[in-house]
Design an enzyme around this catalytic site. Structure first.
Site, PDB file in Angstrom:
ATOM      1  N   CYS A 117       0.795  -1.129  -0.038  1.00 27.92           N
ATOM      2  CA  CYS A 117      -0.085  -0.134   0.022  1.00 27.92           C
ATOM      3  C   CYS A 117       0.894   1.419  -0.099  1.00 27.92           C
ATOM      4  O   CYS A 117       1.829   1.285   0.636  1.00 27.92           O
ATOM      5  CB  CYS A 117      -0.924  -0.090   1.274  1.00 27.92           C
ATOM      6  SG  CYS A 117      -1.735  -1.476   1.388  1.00 27.92           S
ATOM      7  N   ARG A 131       5.065   0.208  -6.029  1.00 30.20           N
ATOM      8  CA  ARG A 131       4.902  -0.726  -4.932  1.00 30.20           C
ATOM      9  C   ARG A 131       3.928  -1.992  -5.085  1.00 30.20           C
ATOM     10  O   ARG A 131       3.943  -2.841  -4.185  1.00 30.20           O
ATOM     11  CB  ARG A 131       4.584   0.028  -3.768  1.00 30.20           C
ATOM     12  CG  ARG A 131       5.522   1.203  -3.319  1.00 30.20           C
ATOM     13  CD  ARG A 131       5.052   2.052  -2.140  1.00 30.20           C
ATOM     14  NE  ARG A 131       4.458   1.308  -1.120  1.00 30.20           N
ATOM     15  CZ  ARG A 131       5.391   1.306   0.055  1.00 30.20           C
ATOM     16  NH1 ARG A 131       6.356   1.845   0.014  1.00 30.20           N
ATOM     17  NH2 ARG A 131       4.615   0.624   1.142  1.00 30.20           N
ATOM     18  N   TRP A 178      -3.044  -2.849  -1.316  1.00 32.01           N
ATOM     19  CA  TRP A 178      -2.591  -4.111  -1.641  1.00 32.01           C
ATOM     20  C   TRP A 178      -3.165  -4.955  -0.734  1.00 32.01           C
ATOM     21  O   TRP A 178      -2.878  -5.042   0.383  1.00 32.01           O
ATOM     22  CB  TRP A 178      -0.974  -4.099  -1.752  1.00 32.01           C
ATOM     23  CG  TRP A 178      -0.469  -5.389  -2.171  1.00 32.01           C
ATOM     24  CD1 TRP A 178      -0.200  -5.966  -3.519  1.00 32.01           C
ATOM     25  CD2 TRP A 178      -0.191  -6.571  -1.210  1.00 32.01           C
ATOM     26  NE1 TRP A 178       0.012  -7.229  -3.514  1.00 32.01           N
ATOM     27  CE2 TRP A 178       0.400  -7.537  -2.323  1.00 32.01           C
ATOM     28  CE3 TRP A 178       0.175  -6.843  -0.132  1.00 32.01           C
ATOM     29  CZ2 TRP A 178       0.865  -8.826  -1.808  1.00 32.01           C
ATOM     30  CZ3 TRP A 178       0.271  -8.258   0.636  1.00 32.01           C
ATOM     31  CH2 TRP A 178       0.888  -9.076  -0.408  1.00 32.01           C
ATOM     32  N   ASN A 219      -1.724   1.688   5.927  1.00 32.15           N
ATOM     33  CA  ASN A 219      -0.812   0.731   5.544  1.00 32.15           C
ATOM     34  C   ASN A 219      -0.486  -0.107   6.903  1.00 32.15           C
ATOM     35  O   ASN A 219      -0.274   0.459   7.737  1.00 32.15           O
ATOM     36  CB  ASN A 219       0.482   1.166   4.757  1.00 32.15           C
ATOM     37  CG  ASN A 219       0.534   1.982   3.762  1.00 32.15           C
ATOM     38  OD1 ASN A 219      -0.845   1.942   3.109  1.00 32.15           O
ATOM     39  ND2 ASN A 219       1.676   2.529   3.204  1.00 32.15           N
ATOM     40  N   GLY A 220      -0.440  -1.363   6.527  1.00 28.35           N
ATOM     41  CA  GLY A 220      -0.265  -2.559   7.577  1.00 28.35           C
ATOM     42  C   GLY A 220      -1.152  -3.215   7.977  1.00 28.35           C
ATOM     43  O   GLY A 220      -2.230  -3.452   7.052  1.00 28.35           O
ATOM     44  N   GLU A 228      18.198 -17.389  -7.731  1.00 33.73           N
ATOM     45  CA  GLU A 228      17.562 -15.938  -7.935  1.00 33.73           C
ATOM     46  C   GLU A 228      17.005 -16.164  -9.417  1.00 33.73           C
ATOM     47  O   GLU A 228      15.977 -15.322  -9.632  1.00 33.73           O
ATOM     48  CB  GLU A 228      18.904 -15.091  -7.910  1.00 33.73           C
ATOM     49  CG  GLU A 228      18.808 -13.703  -8.363  1.00 33.73           C
ATOM     50  CD  GLU A 228      17.523 -12.868  -8.028  1.00 33.73           C
ATOM     51  OE1 GLU A 228      16.759 -13.429  -6.882  1.00 33.73           O
ATOM     52  OE2 GLU A 228      17.350 -11.674  -8.400  1.00 33.73           O
ATOM     53  N   LYS A 238      13.166 -14.718 -10.452  1.00 31.48           N
ATOM     54  CA  LYS A 238      12.928 -13.608 -11.309  1.00 31.48           C
ATOM     55  C   LYS A 238      12.135 -14.011 -12.516  1.00 31.48           C
ATOM     56  O   LYS A 238      11.232 -13.474 -12.994  1.00 31.48           O
ATOM     57  CB  LYS A 238      14.194 -13.204 -11.918  1.00 31.48           C
ATOM     58  CG  LYS A 238      15.261 -12.054 -11.884  1.00 31.48           C
ATOM     59  CD  LYS A 238      14.955 -10.907 -11.338  1.00 31.48           C
ATOM     60  CE  LYS A 238      14.032 -11.049  -9.705  1.00 31.48           C
ATOM     61  NZ  LYS A 238      14.849 -10.510  -8.786  1.00 31.48           N
ATOM     62  N   GLU A 254       8.428 -14.547 -11.359  1.00 32.57           N
ATOM     63  CA  GLU A 254       7.656 -13.617 -10.530  1.00 32.57           C
ATOM     64  C   GLU A 254       7.278 -12.587 -11.556  1.00 32.57           C
ATOM     65  O   GLU A 254       6.262 -11.864 -11.606  1.00 32.57           O
ATOM     66  CB  GLU A 254       8.337 -12.596  -9.506  1.00 32.57           C
ATOM     67  CG  GLU A 254       9.666 -11.962  -9.975  1.00 32.57           C
ATOM     68  CD  GLU A 254      10.359 -11.329  -8.942  1.00 32.57           C
ATOM     69  OE1 GLU A 254       9.582 -10.846  -7.838  1.00 32.57           O
ATOM     70  OE2 GLU A 254      11.499 -11.192  -8.794  1.00 32.57           O
ATOM     71  N   HIS A 256      17.454 -37.233  -7.770  1.00 40.93           N
ATOM     72  CA  HIS A 256      16.818 -37.638  -6.856  1.00 40.93           C
ATOM     73  C   HIS A 256      15.398 -37.289  -6.747  1.00 40.93           C
ATOM     74  O   HIS A 256      14.733 -37.508  -5.762  1.00 40.93           O
ATOM     75  CB  HIS A 256      17.642 -37.048  -5.277  1.00 40.93           C
ATOM     76  CG  HIS A 256      18.890 -37.663  -5.288  1.00 40.93           C
ATOM     77  ND1 HIS A 256      19.208 -38.986  -4.911  1.00 40.93           N
ATOM     78  CD2 HIS A 256      19.844 -36.968  -5.529  1.00 40.93           C
ATOM     79  CE1 HIS A 256      20.501 -39.078  -4.827  1.00 40.93           C
ATOM     80  NE2 HIS A 256      20.971 -37.642  -5.184  1.00 40.93           N
ATOM     81  N   LYS A 262       6.537  -4.237  -3.643  1.00 40.17           N
ATOM     82  CA  LYS A 262       7.762  -3.715  -3.995  1.00 40.17           C
ATOM     83  C   LYS A 262       8.214  -3.875  -2.371  1.00 40.17           C
ATOM     84  O   LYS A 262       9.314  -4.264  -2.257  1.00 40.17           O
ATOM     85  CB  LYS A 262       7.822  -2.355  -4.506  1.00 40.17           C
ATOM     86  CG  LYS A 262       9.614  -1.849  -4.508  1.00 40.17           C
ATOM     87  CD  LYS A 262      10.382  -2.720  -5.452  1.00 40.17           C
ATOM     88  CE  LYS A 262      11.843  -2.539  -5.368  1.00 40.17           C
ATOM     89  NZ  LYS A 262      12.437  -3.559  -5.957  1.00 40.17           N
TER      90      LYS A 262
END
Ligand code: F6R
Length: 611
Positions: A2, A27, A74, A100-101, A484, A488, A491, A507, A606
Site C-alpha cells: 500500500c 510498490r 494491496w 498501511n499495515g 535467483e 526472477k 515473478e 533424486h 515492492k
C-alpha cells in the site's frame, strides 16, 4: 504494498494526490482512492483497479479542494473491491482514514464497535480505525486525543493518515512498523509512505519514528511521541533526484535498472577500497578485530532475492573467514528459536529496509543479544535505524518490483564484508586480498560486457516464453544464482521455474524432464565444471534443451549444451555478479514476450511491510 499520500496547501489537492499515488504504483497495488474536504464535507472517490480507473472516476472533479489524503491498496484483509479500497470512513462520514499495515486485533475491536452501534461496510481490518477514532472523538471532542486513544487500542503495524471535516486546516498521522514521512513544503505540507511520492514538491522531510503522531497544516508541522510530548525532529534532505526514479527512455524500470548495474556496483565499491593498501576499508562500520575474534557464528537473514544474495554471502564469508554462517529466511527465523546470542553477528539484508519479517528477525536477534549489521539500500528506513551497524548498498532507488540492481549491490556488500573480516582476522594472505579486491573493481566494466549479449538473450527468451516450466541447475554458488534466476523468471513472466542443486536433480525432479524441457545450467565454478557437464548430459539424455552459462574460454561446454552464454572471467567467488545478468534479461524479455506487467507483476508488492 500500500501507498499513502496526504496534502495540505494552496494547490488543488487532487492532482497532487494523484501524481503522488502514481509515483507509488511500483510498490504494487490493486485499488486506489482519495478523500478530500469539499464544502465542509468529506468527499471520497475510490475504486478497484489501477490509477487510470481512479482518474476516470474523478473525471476532473473536486478541483477546488486544498486538502486531501490518498491511498493505493494491496489487499490483505478482504479481496480487492471498490468497497474495500481506502479511504474508509466512520458512521457519520466526517472522518476518513487511509492505512498501511495490518491491525492484528481488528476482529475483536470490530465486534466491540458493532455491539456499541457502529456500522461496518467493508471486509477490511482498516475500517476499525475510523470507527475507533469516531468513538473516542465523540467522547473527547479532540481529534489528536482520539487518535492517541485509538493507537492505544490497536495491535499490529500501521502508517495511518486521518482527515476530518471538523479539522479543515489539518491532517493527522501516526506510525508503527510501517514507514511514513512528512514532506516539508513552503506554505504546503505532505504525508507520504515513500519519498518518490513527494519528490516533485520538496526534498525536505521528517522521517517519523515508531510511536510518533504528527499533525500538519499549511504552515506548521507538529510531531508528538507516544507519551504525547512534542518532539523536535531532525530534518533530512533527500539527495537523490526524482529523475533517478523515472524510466529515462527505457520501456520498463526493470530494464533501466538492469542497465544501471555497472554504475550501482561502482558506487557501492567507491570509497570502500583503500587506494594505497588495495584492501577493503569499511569506515562506516566498526567491526574490530577484537570483536570479530570473540564471535562464535554469523547469521544471515533476509527475504526473497535478498535472501539469495545472503546465500552467496554465506558462501563467501565461510570460504574466506572460516566462521560458520547460518542462513535463514526471515519469515521462519523468529519462530524456530534460533541459536543466536551475544556471540553472534547477525546480518540482515533488505533493499527497502522495511520488510516486516526481516525487521522482526532483526528485533528477535537484538533481543537475544546479537549485534546486528544491516545491508540496505534505503537511508532512514526502519531497518537502517534499528540496526547497530549499516552498510548501504548504493544502488539508487529501485522501482521495479523485481529486484535487480539491489541484488548485485547486495552481493558486492557481502564480498566487501567477507574480505574485510577475513583480512582483520588474518584468514587470507595479502595477495589473496589484493586479488579479490582487484576482481571486485573489474566487475562494473565486466557487467557492461555481459549486457552486450542482450539481443541474443532476447531471442532465447522468445523460445522460453512458450514454455510453462523451466529448470535452473547449478552447483555451489551457481546454485544460489540459479535460485535467483528462477525467482526472477517466475515473478514477472509467470512461467513456473525451479532451481536445483544439479546433483539433486536425479533424486526426483528429473522425472519432470521430457522432450524439449528448457534447462538453464550454470557452470562458472571451475572445480565443479566436470560435474556440471555430467549433470547436463543426464538431463539432455531425457530430452532437455540445455542453455549453459559459463566463463569465456570454456568452449568445451559447446559439446554438451545446445546454447552457451559466455561471461567474462572473474574469480569463481565473484561470478554471481556477472552470471545473474543474463538470467535477469531472460526473465525480462520472457515477461515482455508474454505481455506481462513487468514492473508491477500480479499479486506482488515492492516493499512487503506486512508479515
Ligand atoms: C524479488 C524481490 C523480493 C525482495 C523481498 C525482500 O525480485 O524483489 O523477493 O527481495 O521481498 O525485499 P527487501 O529486500 O526490500 O527486504
Amino acid at each position: 504494498m500500500c501507498g499513502i499520500v496526504g496534502y495540505i496547501g494552496k494547490a488543488s489537492a487532487v492532482p497532487v494526490l494523484v501524481e503522488g499515488l502514481k509515483k507509488l504504483e511500483y510498490r504494487g497495488y490493486d485499488s486506489a482512492g482519495l478523500a478530500v474536504l469539499e464544502n465542509s464535507h468529506v468527499e471520497i472517490i475510490k475504486t478497484k483497479g489501477k490509477m487510470k480507473v481512479l482518474e476516470e472516476k474523478i473525471n476532473g472533479s473536486l478541483n477546488g479542494c486544498r486538502i486531501g489524503i490518498g491511498h493505493t491498496r494491496w489487499a490483505t484483509h478482504g479481496r480487492p473491491s471498490d468497497i474495500n479500497s481506502h479511504p474508509h470512513k466512520d458512521c457519520s462520514g466526517t472522518i476518513a482514514v487511509v492505512h498501511n499495515g495490518i491491525i492484528e486485533n481488528y476482529q475483536s475491536l470490530k465486534e466491540w464497535l458493532q455491539e456499541i452501534g457502529h456500522r461496518f461496510v467493508s471486509e477490511t481490518d482498516t475500517e476499525v480505525l475510523p470507527h475507533l477514532i469516531e468513538e473516542f472523538y465523540n467522547k473527547t471532542n479532540d481529534l489528536l486525543k482520539a487518535i492517541k486513544m485509538t493507537i492505544a487500542k490497536i495491535e499490529g503495524s500501521y502508517a495511518v493518515v486521518v482527515l476530518s471535516r471538523d479539522y479543515p486546516g489539518e491532517i493527522f498521522a501516526a506510525r508503527k512498523d510501517s514507514p511514513l514521512i512528512v514532506g516539508l513544503g513552503d506554505g504546503e505540507n505532505f504525508f507520504a509512505s515513500d519519498i518518490p511520492a513527494i519528490l516533485n514538491h520538496t526534498r525536505r522531510i521528517y522521517i517519523l519514528d515508531d510511536g510518533d503522531i504528527a499533525r500538519i497544516s499549511e504552515t506548521e508541522v507538529d510531531v508528538y511521541d507516544s507519551n504525547g510530548n512534542k518532539k523536535v525532529k531532525e530534518e533530512t534532505y533527500v539527495e537523490w533526484d526524482a529523475e533517478a526514479a523515472e524510466k529515462g527512455g527505457y520501456d520498463h524500470f526493470m530494464l533501466k535498472e538492469i542497465h544501471e548495474q555497472p554504475e550501482a556496483v561502482r558506487k557501492t565499491l567507491s570509497g570502500r577500497i583503500d587506494a594505497f593498501t588495495g584492501k577493503v576499508n569499511l569506515k562506516e562500520i566498526s567491526l574490530t578485530k577484537e570483536y570479530l575474534e570473540g564471535i562464535r557464528n554469523i547469521a544471515i537473514v533476509a527475504c526473497g532475492t535478498a535472501s539469495y544474495a545472503g546465500l552467496v554471502g554465506k558462501y563467501a564469508i565461510e570460504k574466506l573467514t572460516r566462521i560458520p554462517v547460518m542462513w535463514d529466511i526471515a519469515s521462519e527465523f523468529r519462530y524456530r528459536d534460533p541459536l543466536v546470542d551475544e556471540k553472534t553477528l547477525m546480518i540482515v539484508i533488505s533493499q527497502s529496509g522495511e520488510t516486516a519479517d526481516t525487521l522482526a528477525a532483526l528485533r528477535e536477534a537484538k533481543k537475544k543479544g546479537s549485534r546486528v549489521l544491516a545491508i540496505t539500500n534505503v537511508v532512514g528506513s526502519s531497518i537502517s535505524r534499528e540496526a547497530d551497524e549499516v552498510l548501504y548498498t548504493l544502488a539508487g532507488p529501485e522501482i521495479a518490483v523485481a529486484s535487480t540492481k539491489a541484488y548485485v549491490t547486495q552481493l558486492i556488500a557481502m564480498y566487501l564484508l567477507a574480505y574485510d573480516i577475513a583480512c582483520k582476522l588474518g584468514k587470507i594472505t595479502e595477495g589473496e586480498v589484493v586479488q579479490g579486491v582487484y576482481a571486485l573493481t573489474k566487475l562494473s566494466e565486466q557487467i557492461k560486457e555481459v549486457l552486450k549479449c542482450e539481443a541474443s538473450i532476447k531471442e532465447w527468451a522468445q523460445e522460453i516464453s512458450r514454455w510453462e516450466d523451466v529448470y535452473f541447475l547449478g552447483r555451489g554458488i551457481d546454485y544460489n544464482v540459479a535460485q535467483e534466476g528462477q525467482l526472477k523468471l517466475k515473478e514477472i513472466s509467470y512461467i513456473h521455474a525451479e532451481a536445483l542443486a544439479a546433483g539433486e536433480m536425479k533424486h526426483g525432479t528429473i522425472a519432470l524432464i521430457e522432450e524439449g524441457t528448457p534447462v538453464v545450467a550454470l557452470a562458472t565454478q571451475d572445480f565443479l565444471f566436470d560435474k556440471m557437464l555430467s549433470n547436463i548430459q543426464e538431463v539432455q539424455a531425457r530430452g532437455a534443451r540445455v542453455t549453459a552459462l559459463t566463463f569465456e574460454g570454456n568452449t568445451e561446454m559447446e559439446k554438451s549444451a545446445e546454447r552457451v552464454i559466455y561471461i567474462p572471467k572473474t574469480l569463481p567467488i565473484t561470478a554471481p555478479v556477472l552470471s545473474v545478468v543474463p538470467l535477469q534479461l531472460l526473465a525480462y524479455y520472457a515477461a515482455v514476450a508474454r505481455g506481462s506487467d513487468v514492473d508491477m507483476p500480479r499479486n506482488l508488492a515492492k516493499s512487503v511491510t506486512v508479515e
